[in-house]
Design a protein around this motif. Structure first.
Motif, short mmCIF file in Angstrom:
data_model
loop_
_atom_site.label_atom_id
_atom_site.label_comp_id
_atom_site.label_asym_id
_atom_site.label_seq_id
_atom_site.Cartn_x
_atom_site.Cartn_y
_atom_site.Cartn_z
N LEU A 225 -80.65 -114.57 64.27
CA LEU A 225 -79.76 -114.68 62.89
C LEU A 225 -80.41 -113.88 62.05
N LYS B 214 -78.32 -110.18 59.71
CA LYS B 214 -78.68 -109.99 58.27
C LYS B 214 -79.22 -108.59 58.00
N THR C 277 -72.74 -115.59 65.56
CA THR C 277 -73.82 -114.73 65.00
C THR C 277 -72.86 -113.37 64.36
N HIS D 106 -69.85 -113.65 63.07
CA HIS D 106 -69.35 -114.10 62.01
C HIS D 106 -70.24 -114.25 60.88
N ARG D 107 -71.62 -114.56 61.14
CA ARG D 107 -72.65 -114.40 60.29
C ARG D 107 -72.82 -112.93 59.60
#
Length: 285
Positions: A104, A108, A224, A226-227
């Motif tokens: 995650l 980012k 992931t 989508h994040r």
């Protein structure tokens, strides 16, 4: 000075470069060498470090899960300076998942890197004729690849995804700075999953940023990804993501069609095609 590249253990090999492990000890680091890994002679060594020397560090193969990991764990890297690899699950949140889970974090930090990279290019930055151009410029080569029915039994579904990507609104903004070859083999992650470095700028140029966003399908499974997409917010609109998936198809098929002698790159291409097919024609934004 290192006289022979063959003296260094190889971590990963790309199309036109290799990442090698430097000498052990406090000054140990990873090194990148430019020049085709097996067919061309030694090229110049470029330091990527310093990174802590870890003799056991190797790129994680797609789907690899370290000993002791549970089915709810996504592993995309192998410790310091490890080249990233596609994850072993979809990265969806579940019971017991830590909010600072490495995968995650990497989604980012990779998005942050691209947001900082994708700025209007200076007028003297060249356009790479194979990356960041209108998707229709790459139509002929994709059609040729998908004609290999043995290699692409899902060709009909992939052609439908391609048609949808080509129908998306073309990039009409300024030519942006592009990496041009962003895939797991060119992304280095630290122990905590944060971005440690991006290598191989051999395809750098100016054009449509969608080509770099294709990494969402080459590196991440659905949850992931989508994040990753969400981290861009309003900076990237729906048509750009549609084109990005088209670029993911171009890059994935390039790896599948041309990497019979490079199992790692072949696996990345196979993973990308699977992610594209799993999306279907409904791209969740």
């Amino acid at each position: 000075m290192l006289k022979h590249n063959r003296d260094l253990p190889k971590l990963t090999c790309g199309t036109t470069n290799a990442t090698l492990r430097g000498p052990p000890g406090p000054g140990g680091c990873s090194l990148a060498i430019h020049g085709r890994c097996e067919t061309e002679g030694p090229g110049p060594l470029i330091s990527l470090g310093p990174f802590p020397a870890r003799p056991d560090t190797r790129p994680s193969p797609p789907g690899h899960r370290p000993r002791g990991a549970t089915s709810g764990t996504t592993e995309t890297h192998q410790h310091q300076a490890g080249a990233a690899g596609p994850p072993g699950d979809n990265g969806r949140p579940g019971r017991g998942r830590k909010p600072n889970h490495p995968h995650l974090i990497s989604s980012k930090s990779l998005a942050d890197f691209l947001l900082s990279l994708h700025v209007p290019a200076e007028t003297d930055v060249p356009v790479n004729p194979f990356r960041g151009v209108p998707l229709t410029d790459r139509d002929a080569v994709l059609v040729e690849r998908l004609g290999d029915r043995e290699r692409y039994p899902q060709a009909a579904a992939l052609r439908a995804v391609w048609a949808q990507a080509c129908a998306a609104k073309a990039w009409d903004g300024p030519a942006m700075m592009l990496h041009g070859d962003l895939h797991p083999g060119n992304i280095l992650l630290a122990d905590d999953g944060s971005l440690a470095g991006v290598i191989d700028f051999g395809d750098v140029g100016a054009g449509d940023p969608a080509v770099d966003l294709a990494v969402g399908w080459l590196m991440f499974e659905a949850g992931t990804r989508h994040r990753f997409m969400g981290a861009f917010g309003a900076a990237v609109e729906g048509d750009t993501w549609m084109r990005a998936r088209g670029w993911a198809l171009i890059l994935s098929t390039a790896m599948l069609s041309n990497s019979d002698d490079n199992p790692r790159m072949f696996t990345v291409g196979k993973f990308g095609v699977r992610q594209i097919l799993d999306d279907g024609l409904c791209l969740q934004l």
